[in-house]
Design a protein around this motif. Structure first.
Motif, PDB file in Angstrom:
ATOM      1  N   TYR A 125      -8.408   4.335  -2.974  1.00 49.98           N
ATOM      2  CA  TYR A 125      -9.358   3.681  -3.870  1.00 49.98           C
ATOM      3  C   TYR A 125     -10.736   4.333  -3.776  1.00 49.98           C
ATOM      4  O   TYR A 125     -11.437   4.473  -4.780  1.00 49.98           O
ATOM      5  CB  TYR A 125      -9.461   2.181  -3.564  1.00 49.98           C
ATOM      6  N   TYR A 126     -11.132   4.740  -2.587  1.00 49.53           N
ATOM      7  CA  TYR A 126     -12.464   5.328  -2.375  1.00 49.53           C
ATOM      8  C   TYR A 126     -12.442   6.861  -2.476  1.00 49.53           C
ATOM      9  O   TYR A 126     -13.407   7.513  -2.102  1.00 49.53           O
ATOM     10  CB  TYR A 126     -13.042   4.868  -1.036  1.00 49.53           C
TER      11      TYR A 126
ATOM     12  N   ALA B 238     -18.910   4.290   0.646  1.00 46.86           N
ATOM     13  CA  ALA B 238     -17.688   4.987   0.231  1.00 46.86           C
ATOM     14  C   ALA B 238     -17.052   5.706   1.412  1.00 46.86           C
ATOM     15  O   ALA B 238     -15.843   5.623   1.629  1.00 46.86           O
ATOM     16  CB  ALA B 238     -18.002   5.976  -0.890  1.00 46.86           C
TER      17      ALA B 238
ATOM     18  N   SER C 198     -12.152  10.269  -4.890  1.00 44.26           N
ATOM     19  CA  SER C 198     -12.294  10.794  -6.242  1.00 44.26           C
ATOM     20  C   SER C 198     -10.924  11.329  -6.652  1.00 44.26           C
ATOM     21  O   SER C 198     -10.425  12.286  -6.066  1.00 44.26           O
ATOM     22  CB  SER C 198     -13.356  11.897  -6.262  1.00 44.26           C
TER      23      SER C 198
ATOM     24  N   PHE D 120     -13.480   4.689   3.038  1.00 50.04           N
ATOM     25  CA  PHE D 120     -12.435   5.706   3.014  1.00 50.04           C
ATOM     26  C   PHE D 120     -11.945   6.005   4.433  1.00 50.04           C
ATOM     27  O   PHE D 120     -10.746   5.982   4.709  1.00 50.04           O
ATOM     28  CB  PHE D 120     -12.957   6.988   2.351  1.00 50.04           C
TER      29      PHE D 120
ATOM     30  N   LYS E 190     -17.510   7.893  -4.492  1.00 46.05           N
ATOM     31  CA  LYS E 190     -16.161   8.258  -4.057  1.00 46.05           C
ATOM     32  C   LYS E 190     -16.252   9.460  -3.125  1.00 46.05           C
ATOM     33  O   LYS E 190     -17.198  10.243  -3.164  1.00 46.05           O
ATOM     34  CB  LYS E 190     -15.280   8.638  -5.257  1.00 46.05           C
TER      35      LYS E 190
END
Length: 136
Positions: free
Chosen positions: A52-53, A34, A55, A38, A125
């Motif tokens: 997308y990655y 993650a 939270s 990110f 995330k």
């Protein structure tokens, strides 16, 4: 004949609308993946990947918007350097089975930073609230 054309047009639209969706990204099965995905998105200027990655909540979304704005305030030469840099993981501290603190830097600016990754129902995330609040 008109129904066949409408059906074919609808099918083509459905196929093209499924392209470029968030399904282009694979859920992260651990905190390091993650974080790397990110950070890679942020370094490349691919904020769709970074989002997308992330939270998803209002605070994290605001922090990501600030990162995006800062990225585009860099000169084009600096953005090229960031895009060609690599993420270097220095430490991965397991806080709990669903939280990890990752210490990293990139090969361009070599500034040590930390971020928090959390396990969610949608994979791991990044949670920027903890990164920027200093409350790791």
């Amino acid at each position: 004949m008109k129904n066949i054309v409408c059906f074919a047009l609808g099918l083509v639209i459905a196929i093209f609308s499924s392209c470029g969706s968030s399904s282009d990204f694979t859920p992260a099965d651990n905190a390091l993946v993650a974080a790397q995905q990110f950070l890679g998105g942020c370094l490349k200027g691919d904020f769709k990947q970074a989002a997308y990655y992330l939270s998803a909540d209002s605070t994290n979304n605001q922090q990501l918007a600030a990162l995006k704005e800062a990225y585009y305030h860099n000169s084009s030469d600096q953005r090229v350097e960031y895009r060609s840099s690599n993420t270097i993981i220095e430490n991965d501290e397991v806080v709990s089975p669903s939280e990890e603190i990752i210490t990293y830097q990139n090969s361009y600016d070599k500034i040590t930073r930390k971020l928090k990754a959390v396990k969610t129902d949608n994979g791991w995330k990044v949670d920027l609230k903890y990164t920027f609040s200093g409350n790791l």
